[in-house]
Design a protein around this motif. Structure first.
Motif, PDB file in Angstrom:
ATOM      1  N   ILE A  47      56.707 113.662  90.311  1.00  0.00           N
ATOM      2  CA  ILE A  47      57.228 114.818  90.415  1.00  0.00           C
ATOM      3  C   ILE A  47      58.259 115.021  89.139  1.00  0.00           C
ATOM      4  O   ILE A  47      58.229 116.022  88.537  1.00  0.00           O
ATOM      5  N   VAL A  48      58.751 113.951  88.755  1.00  0.00           N
ATOM      6  CA  VAL A  48      60.063 114.053  87.472  1.00  0.00           C
ATOM      7  C   VAL A  48      58.990 114.203  86.491  1.00  0.00           C
ATOM      8  O   VAL A  48      59.347 115.250  85.549  1.00  0.00           O
ATOM      9  N   CYS A  49      57.782 113.550  86.430  1.00  0.00           N
ATOM     10  CA  CYS A  49      56.993 113.821  85.056  1.00  0.00           C
ATOM     11  C   CYS A  49      56.581 115.272  85.082  1.00  0.00           C
ATOM     12  O   CYS A  49      56.614 115.731  83.810  1.00  0.00           O
ATOM     13  N   LEU A  50      56.045 115.901  86.048  1.00  0.00           N
ATOM     14  CA  LEU A  50      55.586 117.468  86.009  1.00  0.00           C
ATOM     15  C   LEU A  50      56.826 118.111  85.737  1.00  0.00           C
ATOM     16  O   LEU A  50      56.406 119.231  84.950  1.00  0.00           O
ATOM     17  N   ASN A  51      57.983 118.025  86.143  1.00  0.00           N
ATOM     18  CA  ASN A  51      59.165 118.734  85.631  1.00  0.00           C
ATOM     19  C   ASN A  51      59.227 118.763  84.305  1.00  0.00           C
ATOM     20  O   ASN A  51      59.309 119.833  83.700  1.00  0.00           O
ATOM     21  N   VAL A  52      59.334 117.521  83.614  1.00  0.00           N
ATOM     22  CA  VAL A  52      59.680 117.305  82.308  1.00  0.00           C
ATOM     23  C   VAL A  52      58.183 118.146  81.349  1.00  0.00           C
ATOM     24  O   VAL A  52      58.419 118.810  80.311  1.00  0.00           O
TER      25      VAL A  52
ATOM     26  N   ILE B  79      55.448 122.125  77.811  1.00  0.00           N
ATOM     27  CA  ILE B  79      54.345 123.251  77.699  1.00  0.00           C
ATOM     28  C   ILE B  79      54.865 124.670  77.540  1.00  0.00           C
ATOM     29  O   ILE B  79      54.539 125.235  76.428  1.00  0.00           O
ATOM     30  N   VAL B  80      56.071 125.054  78.141  1.00  0.00           N
ATOM     31  CA  VAL B  80      56.638 126.300  77.771  1.00  0.00           C
ATOM     32  C   VAL B  80      57.089 126.053  76.438  1.00  0.00           C
ATOM     33  O   VAL B  80      57.066 127.187  75.623  1.00  0.00           O
ATOM     34  N   ALA B  81      57.955 125.134  76.227  1.00  0.00           N
ATOM     35  CA  ALA B  81      58.547 125.132  74.845  1.00  0.00           C
ATOM     36  C   ALA B  81      57.529 125.203  73.628  1.00  0.00           C
ATOM     37  O   ALA B  81      57.815 125.785  72.520  1.00  0.00           O
ATOM     38  N   ILE B  82      56.601 124.431  73.696  1.00  0.00           N
ATOM     39  CA  ILE B  82      55.436 124.372  72.780  1.00  0.00           C
ATOM     40  C   ILE B  82      54.518 125.459  72.539  1.00  0.00           C
ATOM     41  O   ILE B  82      54.506 126.152  71.565  1.00  0.00           O
ATOM     42  N   VAL B  83      54.237 125.878  73.824  1.00  0.00           N
ATOM     43  CA  VAL B  83      53.357 127.271  73.594  1.00  0.00           C
ATOM     44  C   VAL B  83      53.916 128.477  73.624  1.00  0.00           C
ATOM     45  O   VAL B  83      53.492 129.408  72.688  1.00  0.00           O
ATOM     46  N   LYS B  84      55.405 128.685  74.028  1.00  0.00           N
ATOM     47  CA  LYS B  84      55.959 130.146  73.950  1.00  0.00           C
ATOM     48  C   LYS B  84      57.248 130.158  73.257  1.00  0.00           C
ATOM     49  O   LYS B  84      57.733 130.891  72.614  1.00  0.00           O
TER      50      LYS B  84
ATOM     51  N   LEU C  88      63.599 126.570  72.344  1.00  0.00           N
ATOM     52  CA  LEU C  88      64.240 125.749  73.532  1.00  0.00           C
ATOM     53  C   LEU C  88      64.266 124.322  73.141  1.00  0.00           C
ATOM     54  O   LEU C  88      65.483 123.566  73.738  1.00  0.00           O
ATOM     55  N   PHE C  89      63.653 123.728  72.124  1.00  0.00           N
ATOM     56  CA  PHE C  89      64.028 122.490  71.775  1.00  0.00           C
ATOM     57  C   PHE C  89      65.249 122.169  71.359  1.00  0.00           C
ATOM     58  O   PHE C  89      65.740 121.140  71.583  1.00  0.00           O
ATOM     59  N   LYS C  90      65.914 123.092  70.617  1.00  0.00           N
ATOM     60  CA  LYS C  90      67.306 122.843  70.223  1.00  0.00           C
ATOM     61  C   LYS C  90      68.243 122.645  71.245  1.00  0.00           C
ATOM     62  O   LYS C  90      69.195 121.873  71.212  1.00  0.00           O
ATOM     63  N   VAL C  91      67.866 123.216  72.708  1.00  0.00           N
ATOM     64  CA  VAL C  91      68.760 123.010  73.563  1.00  0.00           C
ATOM     65  C   VAL C  91      68.596 121.984  74.858  1.00  0.00           C
ATOM     66  O   VAL C  91      69.460 121.635  75.553  1.00  0.00           O
ATOM     67  N   ILE C  92      67.385 121.775  74.679  1.00  0.00           N
ATOM     68  CA  ILE C  92      66.966 120.618  75.751  1.00  0.00           C
ATOM     69  C   ILE C  92      66.793 119.352  75.477  1.00  0.00           C
ATOM     70  O   ILE C  92      66.541 118.566  76.315  1.00  0.00           O
ATOM     71  N   ILE C  93      66.970 119.038  74.190  1.00  0.00           N
ATOM     72  CA  ILE C  93      67.120 117.320  73.753  1.00  0.00           C
ATOM     73  C   ILE C  93      68.051 116.535  74.737  1.00  0.00           C
ATOM     74  O   ILE C  93      67.441 115.519  75.109  1.00  0.00           O
ATOM     75  N   PRO C  94      69.303 117.051  75.067  1.00  0.00           N
ATOM     76  CA  PRO C  94      70.360 116.098  75.893  1.00  0.00           C
ATOM     77  C   PRO C  94      69.299 115.880  77.087  1.00  0.00           C
ATOM     78  O   PRO C  94      69.539 114.775  77.854  1.00  0.00           O
ATOM     79  N   GLN C  95      68.746 116.969  77.785  1.00  0.00           N
ATOM     80  CA  GLN C  95      68.093 116.796  78.870  1.00  0.00           C
ATOM     81  C   GLN C  95      66.911 115.895  78.726  1.00  0.00           C
ATOM     82  O   GLN C  95      66.692 115.000  79.811  1.00  0.00           O
ATOM     83  N   PHE C  96      66.150 116.069  77.922  1.00  0.00           N
ATOM     84  CA  PHE C  96      65.033 115.226  77.586  1.00  0.00           C
ATOM     85  C   PHE C  96      65.508 113.584  77.502  1.00  0.00           C
ATOM     86  O   PHE C  96      64.820 112.746  77.971  1.00  0.00           O
TER      87      PHE C  96
END
Length: 122
Positions: free
Chosen positions: A80-85, A90-95, A99-107
């Motif tokens: 479940i956690v992996c699917l969330n990540v 997928i959204v960041a890469i495709v569209k 987003l990568f600028k702001v989601i690094i801490p979460q990753f």
């Protein structure tokens, strides 16, 4: 490890719903987004937060011996956690590469969570 993962996931769920949702809704309101868009965002934010909360509770319950996961089921919280990540990737890469600028801490946090989950099932 399960206890640590559970606590982190519950904390992340609270932050996700309260801080993340409030911050984004305020931005949407400033942009004069319609109520349907704002409502849809709130639903998605709450759904994501509740999923993280539920997995956190499951991890704590396993740690406390209140429930036992065996066989394939031991991998479900990790999945479940992996699917969330993966969905964010997928959204960041495709569209939305921005987003990568702001989601690094979460990753980084989710990388720690996933690592602890993997170590707790092997």
């Amino acid at each position: 490890m399960k206890l640590v993962v559970g606590i982190i996931l519950i904390f992340m769920s609270i932050v996700h719903v309260i801080y993340g949702g409030k911050m984004q809704v305020n931005i949407l309101k400033k942009l004069e987004a319609n109520n349907i868009l704002i409502g849809s965002f709130r639903v998605m934010s709450l759904q994501g937060g509740l999923i993280l909360f539920a997995v956190g509770v499951i991890e704590i319950m396993v740690y406390a011996g209140l429930i036992g996961l065996t066989g394939f089921a031991i991998y479900i919280p990790l999945g479940i956690v992996c699917l969330n990540v993966i969905s964010v990737f997928i959204v960041a890469i495709v569209k939305h590469q921005e987003l990568f600028k702001v989601i690094i801490p979460q990753f980084l946090i989710f990388s720690i969570i996933i690592t602890l989950q993997v170590l707790s099932v092997i």
